[in-house]
Design a protein around this motif. Structure first.
Motif, PDB file in Angstrom:
ATOM      1  N   MET A   1       0.816  -1.203   0.000  1.00  0.00           N
ATOM      2  CA  MET A   1       0.000   0.000   0.000  1.00  0.00           C
ATOM      3  C   MET A   1       0.851   1.254   0.000  1.00  0.00           C
ATOM      4  N   LYS A   2       2.043   1.173   0.567  1.00  0.00           N
ATOM      5  CA  LYS A   2       2.931   2.333   0.561  1.00  0.00           C
ATOM      6  C   LYS A   2       3.332   2.737  -0.851  1.00  0.00           C
ATOM      7  N   GLY A   3       3.227   1.801  -1.795  1.00  0.00           N
ATOM      8  CA  GLY A   3       3.612   2.085  -3.181  1.00  0.00           C
ATOM      9  C   GLY A   3       2.811   3.200  -3.817  1.00  0.00           C
ATOM     10  N   THR A   4       1.683   3.581  -3.200  1.00  0.00           N
ATOM     11  CA  THR A   4       0.905   4.721  -3.699  1.00  0.00           C
ATOM     12  C   THR A   4       1.776   5.966  -3.801  1.00  0.00           C
ATOM     13  N   ALA A   5       2.767   6.073  -2.923  1.00  0.00           N
ATOM     14  CA  ALA A   5       3.638   7.253  -2.920  1.00  0.00           C
ATOM     15  C   ALA A   5       4.449   7.365  -4.208  1.00  0.00           C
ATOM     16  N   THR A 275       1.946   4.453   7.742  1.00  0.00           N
ATOM     17  CA  THR A 275       1.147   3.651   6.816  1.00  0.00           C
ATOM     18  C   THR A 275       1.677   2.225   6.790  1.00  0.00           C
ATOM     19  N   SER A 276       0.782   1.270   6.954  1.00  0.00           N
ATOM     20  CA  SER A 276       1.166  -0.129   6.892  1.00  0.00           C
ATOM     21  C   SER A 276       1.140  -0.610   5.452  1.00  0.00           C
ATOM     22  N   ALA A 277       2.113  -1.445   5.102  1.00  0.00           N
ATOM     23  CA  ALA A 277       2.149  -2.012   3.749  1.00  0.00           C
ATOM     24  C   ALA A 277       0.941  -2.892   3.484  1.00  0.00           C
ATOM     25  N   LEU A 278       0.263  -3.339   4.544  1.00  0.00           N
ATOM     26  CA  LEU A 278      -0.872  -4.253   4.404  1.00  0.00           C
ATOM     27  C   LEU A 278      -2.195  -3.589   4.759  1.00  0.00           C
ATOM     28  N   ALA A 283      -7.585   4.854   3.577  1.00  0.00           N
ATOM     29  CA  ALA A 283      -8.540   5.943   3.433  1.00  0.00           C
ATOM     30  C   ALA A 283      -8.045   6.931   2.382  1.00  0.00           C
ATOM     31  N   PRO A 284      -8.973   7.623   1.692  1.00  0.00           N
ATOM     32  CA  PRO A 284      -8.577   8.593   0.660  1.00  0.00           C
ATOM     33  C   PRO A 284      -7.594   9.635   1.183  1.00  0.00           C
ATOM     34  N   ALA A 285      -7.789  10.079   2.415  1.00  0.00           N
ATOM     35  CA  ALA A 285      -6.883  11.090   2.979  1.00  0.00           C
ATOM     36  C   ALA A 285      -5.475  10.525   3.125  1.00  0.00           C
ATOM     37  N   GLN A 286      -5.369   9.255   3.522  1.00  0.00           N
ATOM     38  CA  GLN A 286      -4.054   8.624   3.642  1.00  0.00           C
ATOM     39  C   GLN A 286      -3.393   8.470   2.276  1.00  0.00           C
ATOM     40  N   SER A 287      -4.188   8.098   1.296  1.00  0.00           N
ATOM     41  CA  SER A 287      -3.670   7.936  -0.061  1.00  0.00           C
ATOM     42  C   SER A 287      -3.130   9.257  -0.591  1.00  0.00           C
ATOM     43  N   GLU A 288      -3.872  10.331  -0.372  1.00  0.00           N
ATOM     44  CA  GLU A 288      -3.434  11.662  -0.818  1.00  0.00           C
ATOM     45  C   GLU A 288      -2.161  12.074  -0.103  1.00  0.00           C
ATOM     46  N   ARG A 289      -2.063  11.708   1.180  1.00  0.00           N
ATOM     47  CA  ARG A 289      -0.862  12.067   1.932  1.00  0.00           C
ATOM     48  C   ARG A 289       0.360  11.350   1.362  1.00  0.00           C
ATOM     49  N   LEU A 290       0.191  10.081   0.983  1.00  0.00           N
ATOM     50  CA  LEU A 290       1.297   9.332   0.404  1.00  0.00           C
ATOM     51  C   LEU A 290       1.718   9.928  -0.939  1.00  0.00           C
ATOM     52  N   ILE A 291       0.743  10.290  -1.766  1.00  0.00           N
ATOM     53  CA  ILE A 291       1.054  10.889  -3.068  1.00  0.00           C
ATOM     54  C   ILE A 291       1.770  12.228  -2.867  1.00  0.00           C
TER      55      ILE A 291
END
Length: 313
Positions: A1-5, A275-278, A283-291
């Motif tokens: 999941m961290k790969g979103t970054a 952020t956990s890899a699993l 959540a959308p907010a977490q995804s945006e933070r990673l990006i």
């Protein structure tokens, strides 16, 4: 999941004109790398990466066995049986089907589609591919770089599935079943997450004689910042020593070369703390933070490290 970054970092690099003639990756890096390699194969911009990633339903990635789904609330027992009998809780079929479809839409099915001709390369002609993924071969207790090592198994690299190799690289031990690679005449090997042996393969394309490369290699690492202080503590007790031994076995080799100045100088460190890899319900907010974190890391790299790699850039 961290790969979103990675999406954010690649957006920034693509916007200023970077291309990626060769890519190596492990796990999330292998997934992202395969998509970027396929986009370039189709003469499309890596900026489309976010569009492709958006079609992946993360909640379906942990796909329990069909028996487990049929049992409904009793699936925990089926998961235990799957783990004991197959070596993984989840089948990994959804991820492979999704990746197979996305790559096929871009004209990539086998590694033969990702061959590239580069007469000036120092690489052996049989290693002329735009993508290399790292896997761990449990059957032979070795790291395998695919497609380079298919010949070791008696297989033609041009005929092998890119999606299968990438999913093997992302098959986290115990979480997903090992990927079975059939080998002639009737054999098979079990492949799992390349991170077991090398989570950051930045040296894959380095020349042994350390001569100046036409394309200096740089990497993106989903980890703590390079300037984060290291806190060391003594290890004691059976559980503590066992945990430390496993962690050292998994990360010791990588950590040594990551700490080298020559590696730090060509690495962008993308902060994915928290952020956990699993975390498949990101959540959308977490995804945006990673990006956003990926974009920040890429911008910092362009202003502080890229000029050293490419003088005059």
């Amino acid at each position: 999941m961290k790969g979103t970054a990675f999406v954010g970092a690649l957006d920034v690099l693509s916007a200023v004109g970077y291309t990626f003639p060769r890519i190596a990756g492990t796990s999330a890096g292998a997934i992202t790398g395969s998509l970027v390699a396929a986009l370039q194969h189709a003469d499309e911009s890596p900026n489309r990466l976010s569009e492709l990633v958006a079609t992946l339903d993360y909640s379906r990635v942990p796909d329990s066995s069909r028996i487990g789904r049929a049992l409904g609330p009793a699936h925990v027992l089926a998961d235990v049986v799957s783990l004991a009998a197959r070596g993984g809780l989840h089948e990994g079929r959804y991820l492979q089907r999704w990746l197979t479809g996305v790559l096929a839409d871009l004209g990539v099915r086998t590694f033969g589609d990702l061959r590239r001709t580069d007469p000036g390369s120092a690489l052996h002609p049989e290693r002329e591919f735009s993508l290399v993924v790292v896997t761990s071969d449990l059957s032979n207790h070795r790291m395998s770089l695919l497609p380079w090592d298919y010949e070791h198994y008696g297989l033609d690299p041009d005929e092998q599935s890119v999606a299968e190799a990438v999913c093997a690289s992302a098959a986290i031990p115990f979480m997903f079943r090992p990927v079975r690679l059939r080998t002639p005449p009737r054999g098979a090997v079990s492949l799992v997450d390349g991170g077991l042996l090398s989570n950051y393969p930045i040296g894959v394309f380095d020349q042994p004689d350390r001569t100046a490369a036409r394309w200096p290699t740089f990497g993106m690492r989903l980890s703590a910042r390079e300037d984060e202080p290291s806190i060391s503590q003594p290890v004691g007790g059976l559980f503590g020593v066992t945990k430390a031994l496993v962690s050292t076995a998994l990360h010791g080799i990588d950590r040594r070369h990551i700490d080298e100045p020559s590696t730090i100088d060509r690495t962008m460190f993308i902060d994915t703390a928290g952020t956990s890899a699993l975390d498949f319900e990101l959540a959308p907010a977490q995804s945006e933070r990673l990006i956003r974190s990926g974009r920040e890391a890429a911008n910092k790299f362009l202003t502080t490290k890229a000029p050293e790699l490419w003088p005059g850039s």
